[in-house]
Design a protein around this motif. Structure first.
Motif, short mmCIF file in Angstrom:
data_model
loop_
_atom_site.label_atom_id
_atom_site.label_comp_id
_atom_site.label_asym_id
_atom_site.label_seq_id
_atom_site.Cartn_x
_atom_site.Cartn_y
_atom_site.Cartn_z
N ALA A 137 0.37 -1.92 0.23
CA ALA A 137 -0.24 -0.11 0.08
C ALA A 137 0.81 1.42 -0.11
CB ALA A 137 -0.89 -0.48 1.50
N ASP A 138 2.02 0.75 -0.08
CA ASP A 138 2.84 1.94 0.08
C ASP A 138 2.76 2.97 1.13
OD1 ASP A 138 5.14 3.69 -1.00
OD2 ASP A 138 3.99 5.24 -1.88
N ASP A 139 2.28 2.42 2.43
CA ASP A 139 2.23 3.33 3.51
C ASP A 139 4.06 3.45 4.01
OD1 ASP A 139 1.80 4.36 6.38
OD2 ASP A 139 -0.45 2.98 6.04
N ARG A 140 4.69 4.33 3.83
CA ARG A 140 5.84 4.58 4.35
C ARG A 140 5.92 4.75 6.19
NH1 ARG A 140 9.43 7.44 -0.51
NH2 ARG A 140 8.33 6.05 -2.13
N LEU A 141 4.76 5.67 6.96
CA LEU A 141 4.90 5.93 8.13
C LEU A 141 4.29 4.56 9.00
CD1 LEU A 141 4.81 7.69 9.75
CD2 LEU A 141 2.20 8.25 9.76
N ASN A 142 4.10 3.96 8.75
CA ASN A 142 3.33 2.81 9.50
C ASN A 142 4.28 1.51 9.13
OD1 ASN A 142 0.92 3.14 10.69
ND2 ASN A 142 0.52 4.24 9.15
N ILE A 143 5.35 1.43 7.93
CA ILE A 143 6.70 0.40 7.84
C ILE A 143 7.26 1.08 8.69
CG2 ILE A 143 7.70 -0.47 5.86
CD1 ILE A 143 5.94 0.44 4.00
N GLY A 144 8.08 1.99 8.29
CA GLY A 144 8.35 2.30 9.60
C GLY A 144 8.32 1.95 11.42
N TRP A 145 7.16 2.66 11.83
CA TRP A 145 5.88 2.13 12.91
C TRP A 145 6.91 0.45 12.95
CZ3 TRP A 145 5.08 5.58 16.43
CH2 TRP A 145 4.83 4.77 17.79
N CYS A 146 6.56 -0.41 12.33
CA CYS A 146 6.74 -1.50 12.13
C CYS A 146 8.43 -2.33 12.13
CB CYS A 146 6.61 -2.37 10.45
SG CYS A 146 4.64 -2.85 10.37
N PHE A 147 9.47 -1.19 11.83
CA PHE A 147 10.27 -1.39 11.98
C PHE A 147 11.05 -1.32 13.59
CE2 PHE A 147 10.66 -2.12 7.75
CZ PHE A 147 11.63 -2.90 7.51
N GLY A 148 10.61 -0.10 13.38
CA GLY A 148 11.04 0.88 15.20
C GLY A 148 10.46 -0.29 16.35
N ILE A 149 9.25 -1.05 16.16
CA ILE A 149 8.76 -2.16 16.80
C ILE A 149 10.07 -3.71 17.04
CG2 ILE A 149 7.32 -3.55 16.76
CD1 ILE A 149 4.97 -2.17 15.95
N LEU A 150 10.15 -3.62 15.78
CA LEU A 150 11.12 -5.17 15.54
C LEU A 150 12.05 -4.76 16.58
CD1 LEU A 150 12.04 -7.52 14.42
CD2 LEU A 150 12.57 -6.04 11.86
N GLY A 151 12.69 -3.41 15.68
CA GLY A 151 14.15 -2.94 16.21
C GLY A 151 14.21 -2.81 17.80
N ASN A 152 13.22 -2.11 18.66
CA ASN A 152 12.38 -2.50 20.30
C ASN A 152 12.88 -3.76 20.66
OD1 ASN A 152 12.41 0.66 21.89
ND2 ASN A 152 11.43 0.91 19.76
#
Length: 314
Positions: A137-152
């Motif tokens: 869906a090219d939802d870059r904001l929420n893709i970034g949030w996903c990687f934030g969760i993954l990193g944490n």
């Protein structure tokens, strides 16, 4: 606060409009639920979300109901109540599956919830699945949030090098996109990783950068998270008075916006700081308060463990 009250007034005007259809009313009730939850009014939030679900159910609109249920779960997560959020998000996923519309946002919230309750393997699986759906869906904001969760998640499991790699990539991407929210998140995670690696100067630099980012966003939730890392860094440096001040400021902000999860983390760290300073009774009070939050459905597994360690050491 002013913006939340203005949003509430606008949503109420939709509900009072005689020509409002089911979709408008369902969305307005859902929005009212979010506003009430952010204002810390749990009972009114529940009433609004329930009303929204009834509207969608009466219209036989499963997709609308799924959005309402997912949003309720998200609001509980924002408030730091993952155990309350989990059944709502599982129900939202069921509704998504029935409608044949798998939602990256539902999977993202579910992964975030599982991360907070300590189920890291499930969290990462759902976050990866969410990132794939959001990429489509090219939802870059929420893709970034996903990687934030993954990193944490990786950071909490002690996989600091991997967490730092993700945080640095997220910071670079978010700065390129002008995405301040994910920029602030990645700065906090980088600060935590550098602190874990013993690089106190960089940890402090990144924490200060995060505080500036969240001040620009007027984001108290982000500020309270950054104050936690600031307090942790000051404690490592032996600046216990500064640590207590940073944690107290974070605690004040977290309580003001009803962020129970962050409040629990701040209280656990404050307890450890007070113990270091020789204030055993005050430390035990903060640890007990942390455990009370966890028992009430707020806080995460990490906060619980840290509080129990404080009680064991005193």
């Amino acid at each position: 606060l002013r913006r939340l009250l203005d949003a509430e007034a606008a949503l109420r005007s939709v509900l009072e409009h005689p020509g409002a259809g089911p979709a408008a009313m369902g969305e307005a009730y859902t929005g009212m639920g979010v506003v009430a939850r952010l204002l810390g009014d749990t009972e009114r939030a529940q009433e609004a979300f329930d009303a929204g679900r009834r509207v969608w159910q009466a219209a036989d609109d499963l997709a609308g109901e799924a959005v309402s249920v997912r949003t309720h779960g998200w609001a509980e997560l924002i408030a730091g109540r993952p155990r309350s959020a989990l059944p709502k998000l599982l129900r939202a996923r069921e509704l998504d599956e029935v409608t044949g519309r798998p939602s990256g946002l539902t999977l993202q919230c579910l992964g975030w919830c599982e991360f907070l309750v300590g189920d890291h393997a499930a969290a990462r699986a759902h976050v990866w699945e969410a990132a794939g759906a959001l990429s489509a869906a090219d939802d870059r904001l929420n893709i970034g949030w996903c990687f934030g969760i993954l990193g944490n998640s990786l950071w909490q499991e002690g996989r600091v090098a991997q967490a730092e790699t993700i945080a640095q990539s997220l910071l670079t991407a978010s700065q390129g996109l002008g995405d301040l929210l994910n920029e602030g998140m990645s700065q906090v995670l980088l600060a935590a990783c550098r602190l874990e690696a013993g690089d106190l100067d960089t940890a402090r630099t990144m924490t200060n950068a995060a505080l500036r980012t969240f001040a620009e966003l007027d984001d108290p939730w982000g500020e309270s998270s950054a104050r936690l890392i600031q307090g942790m860094a000051d404690r490592v440096a032996g600046a216990l008075d500064a640590a207590r001040a940073a944690l107290a400021r974070g605690l004040e902000v977290a309580r003001r916006v009803g962020s129970v999860g962050t409040e629990a983390r701040l209280r656990a760290e404050l307890g450890a700081t007070l113990l270091d300073a020789g204030h055993e009774e005050a430390a035990a009070h903060q640890a007990e308060a942390t455990l009370a939050l966890v028992r009430s459905g707020g806080g995460d597994r990490d906060s619980e463990i840290r509080a129990l360690v404080v009680l064991a050491k005193r």
